[in-house]
Design a protein around this motif. Structure first.
Motif, PDB file in Angstrom:
ATOM      1  N   LYS A 286     -53.244 -40.879  15.375  1.00 56.44           N
ATOM      2  CA  LYS A 286     -53.416 -41.966  14.398  1.00 56.44           C
ATOM      3  C   LYS A 286     -53.479 -41.416  12.976  1.00 56.44           C
ATOM      4  N   ASP A 287     -54.022 -40.220  12.819  1.00 52.20           N
ATOM      5  CA  ASP A 287     -54.108 -39.604  11.496  1.00 52.20           C
ATOM      6  C   ASP A 287     -52.769 -39.024  11.063  1.00 52.20           C
ATOM      7  N   LYS A 288     -51.992 -38.535  12.023  1.00 54.22           N
ATOM      8  CA  LYS A 288     -50.678 -37.970  11.691  1.00 54.22           C
ATOM      9  C   LYS A 288     -49.751 -39.029  11.073  1.00 54.22           C
ATOM     10  N   LYS A 289     -49.944 -40.276  11.459  1.00 57.44           N
ATOM     11  CA  LYS A 289     -49.043 -41.337  11.020  1.00 57.44           C
ATOM     12  C   LYS A 289     -49.079 -41.497   9.502  1.00 57.44           C
ATOM     13  N   ILE A 290     -50.272 -41.577   8.943  1.00 57.51           N
ATOM     14  CA  ILE A 290     -50.403 -41.751   7.491  1.00 57.51           C
ATOM     15  C   ILE A 290     -50.138 -40.445   6.765  1.00 57.51           C
ATOM     16  N   GLU A 291     -50.594 -39.358   7.354  1.00 58.66           N
ATOM     17  CA  GLU A 291     -50.516 -38.066   6.675  1.00 58.66           C
ATOM     18  C   GLU A 291     -49.114 -37.477   6.731  1.00 58.66           C
ATOM     19  N   SER A 292     -48.332 -37.853   7.762  1.00 64.87           N
ATOM     20  CA  SER A 292     -47.018 -37.247   8.007  1.00 64.87           C
ATOM     21  C   SER A 292     -47.166 -35.732   8.161  1.00 64.87           C
ATOM     22  N   ALA A 318     -62.381 -37.707  12.711  1.00 64.85           N
ATOM     23  CA  ALA A 318     -63.053 -38.240  11.522  1.00 64.85           C
ATOM     24  C   ALA A 318     -64.567 -38.150  11.610  1.00 64.85           C
ATOM     25  N   ASP A 319     -65.130 -37.960  12.831  1.00 64.07           N
ATOM     26  CA  ASP A 319     -66.587 -37.893  12.920  1.00 64.07           C
ATOM     27  C   ASP A 319     -67.149 -36.654  12.226  1.00 64.07           C
ATOM     28  N   ILE A 320     -66.280 -35.683  11.928  1.00 65.69           N
ATOM     29  CA  ILE A 320     -66.721 -34.520  11.158  1.00 65.69           C
ATOM     30  C   ILE A 320     -67.185 -34.948   9.766  1.00 65.69           C
ATOM     31  N   LEU A 321     -66.713 -36.105   9.314  1.00 65.93           N
ATOM     32  CA  LEU A 321     -67.057 -36.562   7.963  1.00 65.93           C
ATOM     33  C   LEU A 321     -68.543 -36.887   7.828  1.00 65.93           C
ATOM     34  N   GLU A 322     -69.223 -37.085   8.970  1.00 67.94           N
ATOM     35  CA  GLU A 322     -70.673 -37.256   8.915  1.00 67.94           C
ATOM     36  C   GLU A 322     -71.341 -35.999   8.366  1.00 67.94           C
ATOM     37  N   LYS A 323     -70.646 -34.867   8.495  1.00 71.74           N
ATOM     38  CA  LYS A 323     -71.192 -33.589   8.031  1.00 71.74           C
ATOM     39  C   LYS A 323     -70.694 -33.234   6.633  1.00 71.74           C
ATOM     40  N   LEU A 324     -70.057 -34.189   5.976  1.00 75.31           N
ATOM     41  CA  LEU A 324     -69.498 -33.897   4.652  1.00 75.31           C
ATOM     42  C   LEU A 324     -70.563 -33.427   3.656  1.00 75.31           C
ATOM     43  N   TRP A 564     -58.030 -40.386   6.142  1.00 77.99           N
ATOM     44  CA  TRP A 564     -59.476 -40.588   6.035  1.00 77.99           C
ATOM     45  C   TRP A 564     -59.836 -41.435   4.812  1.00 77.99           C
ATOM     46  N   ILE A 565     -59.203 -41.164   3.676  1.00 77.38           N
ATOM     47  CA  ILE A 565     -59.492 -41.933   2.458  1.00 77.38           C
ATOM     48  C   ILE A 565     -59.115 -43.398   2.661  1.00 77.38           C
ATOM     49  N   SER A 566     -58.024 -43.629   3.394  1.00 77.11           N
ATOM     50  CA  SER A 566     -57.568 -45.004   3.636  1.00 77.11           C
ATOM     51  C   SER A 566     -58.427 -45.732   4.660  1.00 77.11           C
ATOM     52  N   ASN A 567     -59.084 -44.984   5.547  1.00 77.27           N
ATOM     53  CA  ASN A 567     -59.800 -45.629   6.648  1.00 77.27           C
ATOM     54  C   ASN A 567     -61.264 -45.201   6.724  1.00 77.27           C
ATOM     55  N   ASP A 568     -61.499 -44.045   7.333  1.00 80.19           N
ATOM     56  CA  ASP A 568     -62.864 -43.633   7.690  1.00 80.19           C
ATOM     57  C   ASP A 568     -63.780 -43.409   6.496  1.00 80.19           C
ATOM     58  N   LEU A 569     -63.225 -43.020   5.355  1.00 84.17           N
ATOM     59  CA  LEU A 569     -64.048 -42.751   4.179  1.00 84.17           C
ATOM     60  C   LEU A 569     -64.114 -43.924   3.203  1.00 84.17           C
ATOM     61  N   LYS A 570     -63.522 -45.026   3.571  1.00 87.18           N
ATOM     62  CA  LYS A 570     -63.399 -46.151   2.639  1.00 87.18           C
ATOM     63  C   LYS A 570     -64.770 -46.644   2.159  1.00 87.18           C
ATOM     64  N   VAL A 571     -65.712 -46.787   3.070  1.00 85.47           N
ATOM     65  CA  VAL A 571     -67.048 -47.276   2.705  1.00 85.47           C
ATOM     66  C   VAL A 571     -67.748 -46.266   1.803  1.00 85.47           C
ATOM     67  N   GLU A 595     -58.993 -47.529 -11.059  1.00 83.43           N
ATOM     68  CA  GLU A 595     -57.540 -47.654 -10.973  1.00 83.43           C
ATOM     69  C   GLU A 595     -56.956 -46.670  -9.957  1.00 83.43           C
ATOM     70  N   LEU A 596     -57.493 -45.452  -9.912  1.00 78.47           N
ATOM     71  CA  LEU A 596     -57.038 -44.463  -8.926  1.00 78.47           C
ATOM     72  C   LEU A 596     -57.209 -45.005  -7.513  1.00 78.47           C
ATOM     73  N   ILE A 597     -58.373 -45.568  -7.248  1.00 82.64           N
ATOM     74  CA  ILE A 597     -58.671 -46.076  -5.911  1.00 82.64           C
ATOM     75  C   ILE A 597     -57.778 -47.273  -5.565  1.00 82.64           C
ATOM     76  N   GLU A 598     -57.639 -48.207  -6.492  1.00 84.03           N
ATOM     77  CA  GLU A 598     -56.830 -49.400  -6.231  1.00 84.03           C
ATOM     78  C   GLU A 598     -55.370 -49.046  -5.986  1.00 84.03           C
ATOM     79  N   ASN A 599     -54.806 -48.166  -6.801  1.00 79.76           N
ATOM     80  CA  ASN A 599     -53.397 -47.805  -6.643  1.00 79.76           C
ATOM     81  C   ASN A 599     -53.152 -47.020  -5.365  1.00 79.76           C
ATOM     82  N   ASP A 600     -54.139 -46.246  -4.942  1.00 81.21           N
ATOM     83  CA  ASP A 600     -53.995 -45.525  -3.674  1.00 81.21           C
ATOM     84  C   ASP A 600     -53.994 -46.507  -2.510  1.00 81.21           C
ATOM     85  N   ARG A 601     -54.865 -47.489  -2.560  1.00 79.80           N
ATOM     86  CA  ARG A 601     -54.954 -48.457  -1.469  1.00 79.80           C
ATOM     87  C   ARG A 601     -53.743 -49.367  -1.404  1.00 79.80           C
TER      88      ARG A 601
END
Length: 626
Positions: A286-292, A318-324, A564-571, A595-601
Motif C-alpha cells: 500500500k505504501d509502494k503505490k504512492i511512493e513508487s 507505519a506503526d514505527i511512527l509511534e516511535k518518531l 505516510w504524510i498523506s495517510n498515517d501522519l496526517k493527524v 500552503e505547503l500542506i494544502e498543495n501536497d494534499r
C-alpha cells in the motif's frame, strides 16, 4: 564501538560522568565506567568488539595517560607489529595500541591510523587533554565550553545537562537544516556547542585554553591512466578494505539492499564468513503505490539465493511512527531523511539475533558519482544550451502536471519538476539546488524575511566548497562536495546515531582513508562514462555480481514518507504544524507552511519531505528546548 564523555572543571563532574553513562548506555551496554581526578571526570560505555575481556574496559589507564575511545583502528595489529615491538601490552585491544602510538608519536600518531574513531587522551601529570576525530567524521565528537568548564561527549543530549549550557538556537543551523533536511558543517542546533571537524584534533590545557588543528586532507592526485588500470587498482584496494573491516572477535553481518554497493560488500565478505547473515528492509504494498518505490527486497532475495546468505527481511510499517519522538531524540539533530528509521530497524533486528557488527555500503555513491542528482546536474548543463522556444513548452507542460493522482504517486513528474527547478543555473548552483528543498526566495519567506543574509550564506558556503578542488572535473567536484557535505552531514550522522541506539556497530568499508584516496585518483570521466553512473565501480563488480544487480536502476535507501504524510501522519501534521504551534515558536511564516500542506494534499506539489522535516524540527524543539 562505544560512547565517550568528559567534563573538565565542573564542580559536579563525577555526577555528570555517571549521568553520561546512563544517557549513552545504548552505545556501550557491555560495561560503563568512569575515572576522575581533581580536574576532570571521564566516562565510557563499551560495546565489546575486539578483545572481549574486561581488561580492555575503559577508561584505560597506562603510565601517566588515560584514554576514552570510540571506534575501531582496523590496522592496529600491523601498527603493533611494525611500530611497537618493544612495548609490553596488558590487553589485545586496539585501544592500547592507539594509546601507545600516541605515547610514541604524539599528534603524528594520527598519520598512521586507518579506521573510524573519536577519542580523548588525558595526561594527569600535565593536566592536558588531546582529542581527535577520524578522517571523515564517521564517529561523533560534540563539545562545549561554558562559564563553568569544558565538556565533550558522543551525543549532544549528554551535553545539555552541563551547568551553564547555552540553549539558544543557532539560527544559521536551523535554516540550513530546513533547506537540506540535515545539519551541515560543524555547528549544532545550539549557539555555543560544536562538533570537532573530521580530520581535526583538539588540545586543551588546565586553564581551558583550547586549539583545533587539521591533520589530514584529501589530495588532488587524479591519474589520467586507462580504465583497465583503475579497475584493477580499485579491485585490489576493495579486497584490502574488506579484509581490514572484517577484523573483530564477534561475528560480522551486512546490510543488503539488493543494490550495487551493499551487494558487492556482502559478496566480498563471504571470503571471511561463509555463513554470512544479511539484512534488508521491505515496504508494504500500500505504501509502494504512492511512493513508487523499487522492490529492493526482490533483488536482495535473488542475491541471497545465489550466494547462500542467511537472509533476513524486515518489513517497515507505519506503526514505527509511534516511535518518531524517540527517533528524533536518538538522532540529536533534526534529520528529515527517513533512512534513519530503516537503519534503526535493521540494527534492532540484527541485535535481537545477537549481531553486534554490520557492514554498510555507504559512501560509494559519494565517491563514484552514484546519485541521480549528479547525473541530472550534468544533464542540466546541456539543457541550458537549448533555445527558449524549446524550453518554454517543456516548462509549461511539466509545471501543470500533478505529482499525485488517483492515490498514485507520479515519480517521473516529481523528477521532472525538480530538474526544471535548477536546470538553468550554473553548475555549482544547480548542484546545490538539486538537493536543496527550497529556493532562496521561498526559504526567506518561510523565515519571515528576518534572516535573509543567513539564507544567502548557504549559497556562498556551498560554492566555496564546490570550487575548492578538482576544478574543471565536474564529476569529481560533485563527489568531493558530497564527501564533505552530504556524507558527513546526513549519512554518517544518522548511521551512527540510529545503529548505536540499537547497540550495533556499523562499519563503512567504502569510507576508508586508503580506498577513498585511490577513488579520487580516478578521473571523473571514468566514473560517469557512456551515460553510466559509477561506471568504474560497476566494472570492478562484474567480477563478483550478476549483471541484473550491477546494472539495475538506482534505488534510494528510504522509507515511504510520501505515503505516510498523506495517510498515517496526517493527524500529527495537523496537530504539530497547527497555526498555534507555529506562531508559538516564532520562527516560521505559518501561511507558507499551510500552503505547503494544502498543495501536497491536492497532489499539486511534492512537499512530503519538507513537511516531514518541519514535523521533525517541532518534535526536536519539544525534546531539547521545552
Amino acid at each position: 564501538m562505544c560512547g565517550i564523555a568528559g567534563f573538565i572543571k565542573y564542580d559536579n563532574k563525577e555526577e555528570l560522568a555517571h549521568l553520561a553513562n546512563e544517557i549513552q548506555k545504548h552505545r556501550g551496554p557491555d560495561s560503563q565506567s568512569t575515572w576522575n581526578d581533581d580536574l576532570i571526570a571521564l566516562a565510557h560505555q563499551r560495546l565489546s568488539i575486539i578483545d572481549l575481556h574486561s581488561r580492555s574496559d575503559q577508561p584505560l589507564v597506562k603510565g601517566d595517560l588515560v584514554i576514552v575511545y570510540n571506534g575501531e583502528i582496523y590496522n592496529y595489529k600491523e601498527l603493533k607489529d611494525e611500530h611497537l615491538k618493544d612495548v609490553s601490552f596488558k590487553t589485545d585491544s586496539d585501544t592500547e595500541v592507539l594509546l601507545e602510538m600516541y605515547l610514541k608519536y604524539g599528534e603524528k600518531c594520527l598519520d598512521y591510523f586507518v579506521g573510524m574513531f573519536a577519542f580523548a587522551i588525558y595526561n594527569f601529570e600535565t593536566n592536558e587533554l588531546f582529542a581527535a576525530r577520524d578522517h571523515f567524521g564517521i564517529k561523533p565528537f560534540f563539545f562545549t565550553k561554558t562559564d563553568n568548564g569544558f565538556a565533550f561527549a558522543s551525543e549532544l543530549k549528554t551535553l545539555i545537562n552541563v551547568p551553564g549550557f547555552d540553549k539558544n538556537i543557532n539560527m544559521k543551523t536551523l535554516i540550513e537544516s530546513i533547506n537540506y533536511l540535515w545539519v551541515p558543517g560543524n555547528d549544532t542546533m545550539f549557539n555555543n556547542c560544536f562538533k570537532l571537524p573530521p580530520a581535526h584534533y583538539l588540545k586543551i590545557d588546565k586553564n581551558l585554553n583550547y586549539s583545533i588543528s587539521k591533520y589530514w586532507d584529501l589530495k588532488e592526485d587524479v591519474q589520467n591512466l586507462d580504465e583497465a588500470y583503475h579497475i584493477e587498482n580499485l579491485r585490489n584496494h576493495m579486497i584490502d578494505t574488506i579484509d581490514r573491516h572484517m577484523v573483530a572477535d564477534v561475528p560480522i553481518s551486512t546490510f543488503l539492499s539488493g543494490g550495487l554497493d551493499s551487494s558487492l560488500i556482502s559478496v566480498m565478505a563471504l571470503k571471511h564468513n561463509l555463513n554470512l547473515s544479511t539484512y534488508t528492509i521491505a515496504t508494504e504494498k500500500k505504501d509502494k503505490k504512492i511512493e513508487s518505490m523499487p522492490e529492493d527486497e526482490k533483488h536482495a532475495r535473488i542475491l541471497a539465493d545465489k550466494f547462500g546468505f542467511d537472509h533476513n527481511e524486515i518489513v517497515i510499517k507505519a506503526d514505527i511512527l509511534e516511535k518518531l519522538p524517540q527517533m528524533v531524540r536518538t538522532l540529536d539533530e533534526p534529520v528529515g531523511d527517513p533512512a534513519a528509521i530503516n537503519t534503526y530497524l535493521i540494527c534492532q533486528a540484527a541485535r535481537d539475533k545477537g549481531v553486534k557488527v554490520l557492514l554498510s555500503g555507504m559512501g560509494a555513491d559519494e565517491m563514484f558519482f552514484g546519485y541521480r542528482r549528479m547525473k541530472a546536474t550534468i544533464m542540466a548543463q546541456k539543457y541550458r544550451r537549448l533555445p527558449m522556444i524549446v524550453k518554454r513548452p517543456i516548462k509549461f507542460v511539466v509545471n501543470n502536471l500533478p505529482v499525485k493522482a488517483f492515490g498514485k504517486g507520479m515519480r517521473l513528474v516529481r523528477w521532472a519538476k525538480k530538474f526544471l527547478s535548477f536546470a538553468n543555473l550554473s553548475i555549482d548552483e544547480a548542484y546545490r539546488m538539486s538537493y536543496s528543498y527550497y529556493d532562496p526566495k521561498d526559504l526567506k519567506s518561510l523565515f519571515q524575511n528576518k534572516h535573509d543574509k543567513l539564507v544567502e550564506n548557504i549559497k556562498d558556503e556551498h560554492s566555496a566548497l564546490f570550487n575548492s578542488k578538482f576544478k574543471g572535473d565536474y564529476f569529481n567536484q560533485m563527489c568531493y562536495t558530497d564527501i564533505n557535505m552530504f556524507m558527513v552531514g546526513l549519512n554518517l550522522t544518522y548511521s551512527d546515531r540510529a545503529s548505536m541506539a540499537a547497540s550495533v556497530e556499523v562499519r563503512v568499508p567504502f569510507i576508508d582513508k586508503l580506498l577513498i584516496t585511490e577513488a579520487f585518483k580516478v578521473p571523473g570521466k571514468l566514473k560517469y562514462l557512456r551515460n553510466e553512473s559509477k561506471n568504474i565501480l560497476k566494472k570492478v563488480a562484474e567480477g563478483y555480481l550478476p549483471r541484473e544487480i550491477i546494472y539495475r536502476p538506482k534505488a534510494s535507501f528510504g522509507a515511504p514518507i510520501r505515503s505516510w504524510i498523506s495517510n498515517d501522519l496526517k493527524v500529527m501534521v495537523d496537530d504539530l504544524l497547527s497555526e498555534t504551534n507555529i506562531m508559538k515558536r516564532g520562527f516560521f511564516n505559518y501561511s507558507i507552511i499551510k500552503e505547503l500542506i494544502e498543495n501536497d494534499r491536492k497532489g499539486l506539489e511534492d512537499n512530503a519531505y519538507r513537511i516531514y522535516q518541519l514535523l521533525t524540527v517541532e518534535l526536536w524543539m519539544r525534546e531539547y528546548i521545552d
